[in-house]
Structures are given as structure tokens and as C-alpha cells.
Design an enzyme around this catalytic site. Sequence first.
Site, short mmCIF file in Angstrom:
data_model
loop_
_atom_site.label_atom_id
_atom_site.label_comp_id
_atom_site.label_asym_id
_atom_site.label_seq_id
_atom_site.Cartn_x
_atom_site.Cartn_y
_atom_site.Cartn_z
N ASP A 1 0.84 -1.21 0.00
CA ASP A 1 0.00 0.00 0.00
C ASP A 1 0.87 1.26 0.00
OD1 ASP A 1 -2.43 1.33 -0.02
OD2 ASP A 1 -2.55 1.43 2.18
N ARG B 1 -0.83 8.98 -9.78
CA ARG B 1 -0.99 7.75 -8.99
C ARG B 1 -0.50 6.55 -9.81
NH1 ARG B 1 -3.98 7.51 -4.57
NH2 ARG B 1 -4.52 5.36 -5.03
N HIS C 1 2.04 3.46 -9.11
CA HIS C 1 1.83 2.01 -9.28
C HIS C 1 2.97 1.37 -10.07
CE1 HIS C 1 -1.96 2.27 -7.37
NE2 HIS C 1 -2.55 2.96 -8.33
N SER D 1 -7.60 -5.34 -5.04
CA SER D 1 -8.69 -5.89 -4.22
C SER D 1 -10.02 -5.77 -4.95
CB SER D 1 -8.76 -5.13 -2.89
OG SER D 1 -9.35 -3.86 -3.07
N LEU E 1 10.53 -20.76 -5.33
CA LEU E 1 9.70 -19.78 -4.62
C LEU E 1 8.33 -19.73 -5.30
CD1 LEU E 1 9.28 -17.16 -2.80
CD2 LEU E 1 10.23 -15.88 -4.71
N ARG F 1 2.03 -4.79 6.15
CA ARG F 1 1.32 -3.76 5.40
C ARG F 1 2.19 -2.51 5.36
NH1 ARG F 1 -4.96 -1.83 5.00
NH2 ARG F 1 -4.55 -0.18 3.48
N GLU G 1 1.51 -13.26 12.59
CA GLU G 1 2.06 -12.05 13.19
C GLU G 1 1.88 -10.88 12.22
OE1 GLU G 1 3.28 -11.48 16.15
OE2 GLU G 1 3.34 -13.54 16.89
C1 IPE Z 1 -5.39 -2.58 -0.04
O1 IPE Z 1 -5.07 -1.26 -0.19
C2 IPE Z 1 -5.42 -3.29 -1.38
C3 IPE Z 1 -4.14 -3.50 -2.02
C4 IPE Z 1 -2.97 -3.18 -1.54
C5 IPE Z 1 -4.22 -4.12 -3.31
P1 IPE Z 1 -6.20 -0.14 -0.36
O2 IPE Z 1 -5.50 1.17 -0.36
O3 IPE Z 1 -7.05 -0.46 -1.52
O4 IPE Z 1 -7.06 -0.35 0.96
P2 IPE Z 1 -7.81 0.74 1.84
O5 IPE Z 1 -8.64 1.56 0.91
O6 IPE Z 1 -6.76 1.54 2.53
O7 IPE Z 1 -8.62 -0.05 2.84
C1 IPE Z 2 -1.76 0.17 -3.22
O1 IPE Z 2 -1.51 1.52 -3.31
C2 IPE Z 2 -1.90 -0.49 -4.55
C3 IPE Z 2 -3.28 -0.78 -4.95
C4 IPE Z 2 -4.31 -0.68 -4.19
C5 IPE Z 2 -3.48 -1.20 -6.29
P1 IPE Z 2 -2.68 2.59 -3.30
O2 IPE Z 2 -3.13 2.84 -4.68
O3 IPE Z 2 -3.76 2.19 -2.36
O4 IPE Z 2 -1.91 3.86 -2.75
P2 IPE Z 2 -2.43 4.88 -1.65
O5 IPE Z 2 -2.79 4.07 -0.45
O6 IPE Z 2 -3.62 5.57 -2.23
O7 IPE Z 2 -1.28 5.78 -1.41
MG MG Z 3 -4.10 2.51 -0.37
#
Ligand code: IPE
Ligand code: IPE
Ligand code: MG
Length: 229
Positions: free
Chosen positions: A10, A23, A27, A55, A121, A178, A197
Site C-alpha cells: 500500500d 498515482r 503504481h 482488491s 519460490l 502492510r 504475526e
Molecule cells: C489494499 O489497499 C489493497 C491493495 C494493496 C491491493 P487499499 O489502499 O485499496 O485499501 P484501503 O482503501 O486503505 O482499505
Molecule cells: C496500493 O496503493 C496499490 C493498490 C491498491 C493497487 P494505493 O493505490 O492504495 O496507494 P495509496 O494508499 O492511495 O497511497
Molecule cells: Mg491505499
Amino acid sequence: MPTHVAIMMDGNGRWGKQRGMTRSQGHFAGAQALERTIDAALELNIKILTLYVFSTENWKRPKAEVDDLMKLPVKFLHTKLSKFIQKDIKLIFSGNINGLPEPTRKAVEIAAEKTKNNDKLTVNFALNYGGKNEILTVAKTIISEVCNSAMSVDGINEETIEKHLFTKNLPSPDLFIRTGGEKRLSNFLLWQLDKTELWFTDVYFPDFNKQLLIKAIQEVNQRDAQKLS
Ligand code: IPE
Ligand code: IPE
Ligand code: MG
């Protein structure tokens, strides 16, 4: 060394924003960090790495971002698949794969097929994955087996559910990481994380590296040592 590490990658979007980028550029940087993390797992002799890449909730994001996120696995696998094959890495995908756009679905099916006999792996991509969706899918399968008289209600136990999960052939994660500062499960591996954990870092995923992975493992191992003393 943990056998199975699960990472919720994340913070990509905020990483991009912080640098005046989009954004989607965040990615892209996340995909590079993902490749480094796979190499780190290989070097550390971790056997299974589960990576949460998209997700079931992420469909609610703006269409342009979702489109870029769906193209990313196609590009990533196109350029990296031969390297993964050469490094004896097996790629598997957990989630609603049939719900992906056709090019993405095809790319992941080919990657899974071409790496199915590798065993140094296992990298398990949680793609179009949601823990609630997974449990719901299991419930529907078991109910239809009961309706077909292939199973009795009394015969259903925890093992029955485990055998039907997307992760059916994998042990539960020993360590959950996370990145990005949030301390939520965000619908990740709701069944599988019961004894795992949990470790959190404020670092955005594009800045994740081997040193942080080692730090997470060491801190969790210290918790285990404290439990025993
Ligand atoms: C969780 O991150 C999903 C992935 C890392 C793929 P999100 O950024 O989507 O989750 P929330 O919105 O913080 O719960
Ligand atoms: C996680 O990063 C990757 C995916 C959910 C695809 P985010 O896109 O949620 O990045 P933030 O949390 O908005 O910074
Ligand atoms: Mg996020």
C-alpha cells in the site's frame, strides 16, 4: 526464516503524489519494488510470497486508474516472465480471475501455466481478491456439494473450508506486512491470517526493500522469542 510472507503493498498513490507524479506512476514504481521484493524473498529463502495487488474494492477507483492497474500485470509479465521461469519461480493467482479484462486474464493464465512446475519460490498474486468474496465463493461451492449429496452438513468442518479457499495448497502466512501506514486488513486473507504475526510500516510500497523485509522478520522473531521466555 518464515515460510510464507504476505504483503499488502500500500501507498503507491501517495508515493506518486508526494513526488508530483500521477498515482499510476506510483503504481509503476510499486511494480519495480515488487520485483525487488521477489528477489529479496529468493535470497532469503522464503518459500511463499503472497502479494496483494488488486482488491475487489479497488474497482471503485476512477476508471483511468483501474485501466492502468489492469494493464500493469500484462506489461509486467510480458517483460519479466522469462526471468521468473529462469529463476525457478512459480506464479499463482488468487482471486476472481474470470472477472478480469480478457488481456489481463490471458496474461495471468499463461504465466501460471508456464511456471507450474517451478518450486524454488511460489509467488501468489492476490488479484481481484477479497477475503469476503473468497469465503462467499467457498460457501456457495460447499452448499452446492451438499445439494448434490456429495457432502453431508455434519461432514463440514474447518478443514473443508480450507480445502476450498483460493490458497488451498498453501500453509497460512507466518508474517503479514502492510506498508503505507494504515493499520487495517482491508479484506485481505480474512480466514488465513488468524494466527499470523502482523507488522506495519509507514514506508510507501515503492520504497520497500530487502532491509525492511529483514527488519520485519527480525522484529517478529523477537516477539516469538519473548513468548517463549
Ligand atoms: C489494499 O489497499 C489493497 C491493495 C494493496 C491491493 P487499499 O489502499 O485499496 O485499501 P484501503 O482503501 O486503505 O482499505
Ligand atoms: C496500493 O496503493 C496499490 C493498490 C491498491 C493497487 P494505493 O493505490 O492504495 O496507494 P495509496 O494508499 O492511495 O497511497
Ligand atoms: Mg491505499
